[in-house]
Design an enzyme around this catalytic site. Structure first.
Site, PDB file in Angstrom:
ATOM      1  N   ARG A  71      27.886  93.568  48.341  1.00 16.77           N
ATOM      2  CA  ARG A  71      26.955  93.059  47.587  1.00 16.77           C
ATOM      3  C   ARG A  71      27.071  91.712  46.929  1.00 16.77           C
ATOM      4  O   ARG A  71      26.172  91.372  46.309  1.00 16.77           O
ATOM      5  CB  ARG A  71      26.950  94.222  46.491  1.00 16.77           C
ATOM      6  CG  ARG A  71      26.858  95.762  46.904  1.00 16.77           C
ATOM      7  CD  ARG A  71      27.040  96.482  45.586  1.00 16.77           C
ATOM      8  NE  ARG A  71      28.533  96.701  45.281  1.00 16.77           N
ATOM      9  CZ  ARG A  71      28.997  96.792  44.213  1.00 16.77           C
ATOM     10  NH1 ARG A  71      28.281  97.434  43.194  1.00 16.77           N
ATOM     11  NH2 ARG A  71      30.271  97.145  43.911  1.00 16.77           N
ATOM     12  N   GLN A 109      31.664  78.076  20.902  1.00 19.09           N
ATOM     13  CA  GLN A 109      30.466  77.681  21.351  1.00 19.09           C
ATOM     14  C   GLN A 109      30.445  77.587  23.141  1.00 19.09           C
ATOM     15  O   GLN A 109      31.309  77.349  23.647  1.00 19.09           O
ATOM     16  CB  GLN A 109      30.048  76.432  20.768  1.00 19.09           C
ATOM     17  CG  GLN A 109      28.679  75.873  21.273  1.00 19.09           C
ATOM     18  CD  GLN A 109      28.454  74.277  20.620  1.00 19.09           C
ATOM     19  OE1 GLN A 109      28.740  74.289  19.236  1.00 19.09           O
ATOM     20  NE2 GLN A 109      28.045  73.456  21.385  1.00 19.09           N
ATOM     21  N   ARG A 162      27.985  62.860  34.169  1.00 22.19           N
ATOM     22  CA  ARG A 162      27.977  63.128  32.854  1.00 22.19           C
ATOM     23  C   ARG A 162      29.296  62.842  32.027  1.00 22.19           C
ATOM     24  O   ARG A 162      30.463  63.474  32.757  1.00 22.19           O
ATOM     25  CB  ARG A 162      27.627  64.778  32.339  1.00 22.19           C
ATOM     26  CG  ARG A 162      26.182  64.834  32.880  1.00 22.19           C
ATOM     27  CD  ARG A 162      25.687  66.320  32.234  1.00 22.19           C
ATOM     28  NE  ARG A 162      24.556  66.688  33.113  1.00 22.19           N
ATOM     29  CZ  ARG A 162      23.381  66.555  32.051  1.00 22.19           C
ATOM     30  NH1 ARG A 162      23.564  66.234  31.102  1.00 22.19           N
ATOM     31  NH2 ARG A 162      22.197  66.838  32.543  1.00 22.19           N
ATOM     32  N   HIS A 175      33.075  62.196  27.559  1.00 22.13           N
ATOM     33  CA  HIS A 175      32.551  62.560  26.072  1.00 22.13           C
ATOM     34  C   HIS A 175      33.788  62.896  25.555  1.00 22.13           C
ATOM     35  O   HIS A 175      34.443  63.968  25.992  1.00 22.13           O
ATOM     36  CB  HIS A 175      31.369  63.537  26.148  1.00 22.13           C
ATOM     37  CG  HIS A 175      30.133  62.627  26.919  1.00 22.13           C
ATOM     38  ND1 HIS A 175      29.311  63.607  27.516  1.00 22.13           N
ATOM     39  CD2 HIS A 175      29.733  61.516  26.989  1.00 22.13           C
ATOM     40  CE1 HIS A 175      28.403  62.730  27.996  1.00 22.13           C
ATOM     41  NE2 HIS A 175      28.633  61.612  27.554  1.00 22.13           N
ATOM     42  N   LYS A 209      37.997  72.484  25.903  1.00 25.84           N
ATOM     43  CA  LYS A 209      36.754  73.152  26.822  1.00 25.84           C
ATOM     44  C   LYS A 209      37.291  73.920  28.010  1.00 25.84           C
ATOM     45  O   LYS A 209      38.149  73.261  28.492  1.00 25.84           O
ATOM     46  CB  LYS A 209      35.767  72.056  27.383  1.00 25.84           C
ATOM     47  CG  LYS A 209      35.160  71.134  26.178  1.00 25.84           C
ATOM     48  CD  LYS A 209      34.352  70.058  26.769  1.00 25.84           C
ATOM     49  CE  LYS A 209      33.560  69.108  25.609  1.00 25.84           C
ATOM     50  NZ  LYS A 209      32.939  67.890  26.198  1.00 25.84           N
ATOM     51  N   HIS A 262      36.039  64.054  28.449  1.00 24.85           N
ATOM     52  CA  HIS A 262      35.632  64.907  29.536  1.00 24.85           C
ATOM     53  C   HIS A 262      34.308  64.387  30.203  1.00 24.85           C
ATOM     54  O   HIS A 262      33.496  63.740  29.594  1.00 24.85           O
ATOM     55  CB  HIS A 262      35.161  66.424  29.092  1.00 24.85           C
ATOM     56  CG  HIS A 262      34.732  67.405  30.093  1.00 24.85           C
ATOM     57  ND1 HIS A 262      33.540  67.727  30.108  1.00 24.85           N
ATOM     58  CD2 HIS A 262      35.573  67.931  31.295  1.00 24.85           C
ATOM     59  CE1 HIS A 262      33.292  68.474  31.114  1.00 24.85           C
ATOM     60  NE2 HIS A 262      34.349  68.604  31.891  1.00 24.85           N
ATOM     61  N   TYR A 293      30.641  75.697  29.920  1.00 28.07           N
ATOM     62  CA  TYR A 293      31.741  75.277  29.399  1.00 28.07           C
ATOM     63  C   TYR A 293      31.788  75.711  27.937  1.00 28.07           C
ATOM     64  O   TYR A 293      30.803  75.995  27.150  1.00 28.07           O
ATOM     65  CB  TYR A 293      32.122  73.793  29.267  1.00 28.07           C
ATOM     66  CG  TYR A 293      30.959  72.950  28.896  1.00 28.07           C
ATOM     67  CD1 TYR A 293      31.055  72.537  27.675  1.00 28.07           C
ATOM     68  CD2 TYR A 293      30.304  72.572  29.674  1.00 28.07           C
ATOM     69  CE1 TYR A 293      30.182  71.361  27.150  1.00 28.07           C
ATOM     70  CE2 TYR A 293      29.202  71.619  29.377  1.00 28.07           C
ATOM     71  CZ  TYR A 293      29.114  71.018  27.926  1.00 28.07           C
ATOM     72  OH  TYR A 293      28.127  70.159  27.638  1.00 28.07           O
ATOM     73  N   ASP A 332      25.395  56.892  28.445  1.00 25.64           N
ATOM     74  CA  ASP A 332      26.831  56.910  29.539  1.00 25.64           C
ATOM     75  C   ASP A 332      26.942  55.386  29.969  1.00 25.64           C
ATOM     76  O   ASP A 332      27.940  54.906  30.224  1.00 25.64           O
ATOM     77  CB  ASP A 332      26.737  57.849  30.372  1.00 25.64           C
ATOM     78  CG  ASP A 332      27.226  59.428  29.678  1.00 25.64           C
ATOM     79  OD1 ASP A 332      27.527  59.266  28.508  1.00 25.64           O
ATOM     80  OD2 ASP A 332      26.818  60.216  30.357  1.00 25.64           O
TER      81      ASP A 332
END
Length: 183
Positions: free
Chosen positions: A23, A51, A63, A66, A75, A122, A135, A174
């Site tokens: 499956r 969060q 990305r 940061h 994270k 990150h 994350y 960025d």
């Protein structure tokens, strides 16, 4: 679940047990008690993950890098769909690995997760057609606290897996991030 230290010992790589059958598969993504046992084993404080964020990006999107300075976020990063090169940069001034970076390939195929503790910048580069990155964070996002480092900072010399001459797709933010100011 297995857990291993990366080249920067505080950045941990988790490998959940994945149960496959005709499956598809099933895996336990997070069991906070096991997660915190591994953190304790490697000398890190327990964390509550308060969060959860999901981003979707297309190929060559980068990305990052940061971080939050006043309310640093740890994270736990995983990829739900696709493949990324995920990077953590140690920006903790008194750390033995200050100014060093570590990168991992995360994908929905390898099922790995990376724990990036508070005090790290990150970022990630999408390697597949698209990627959904999930994350879980140890503190809440604070809009006025987000900062960054230029992805191509020559001091850090991150070896992003870009083809020769290939430029990443970056946000306006960025493109204009400052250089790392390590001592």
């Amino acid at each position: 679940m297995k857990c291993n230290q990366s080249a920067i010992p505080d950045v941990l790589v988790f490998e959940p047990v994945v149960h496959h059958d005709e499956r598809g598969f099933f895996k336990e993504v997070l069991r906070e008690s096991s997660f915190n046992q591994f953190l304790s084993l490697y000398g890190q404080p327990s964390q509550s993950l308060v969060q959860e964020n999901l981003s979707q990006s297309k190929r060559h999107v980068l990305r990052g890098l940061h971080f939050q300075s006043q309310q640093p976020q740890g994270k736990l990063v995983s990829v739900v769909h696709g493949e990324v090169f995920d990077v953590a940069v140690d920006i903790r001034p008194h750390s033995e690995t200050y100014g060093q970076w570590v990168g991992h390939i995360l994908s929905n195929q390898n099922h790995q997760q990376v724990w990036i503790p508070p005090g790290f910048a990150h970022g990630f580069l999408v390697l597949s057609e698209s990627a959904d990155v999930l994350y879980k964070c140890s503190s809440y996002y604070m809009a006025g606290d987000q900062q960054g480092i230029l992805w191509s900072d020559p001091t850090l010399a991150i070896d992003w897996p870009l083809a020769k001459g290939q430029s990443p797709i970056l946000s306006v933010q960025d493109v204009t991030q400052p250089l790392f100011r390590g001592e």
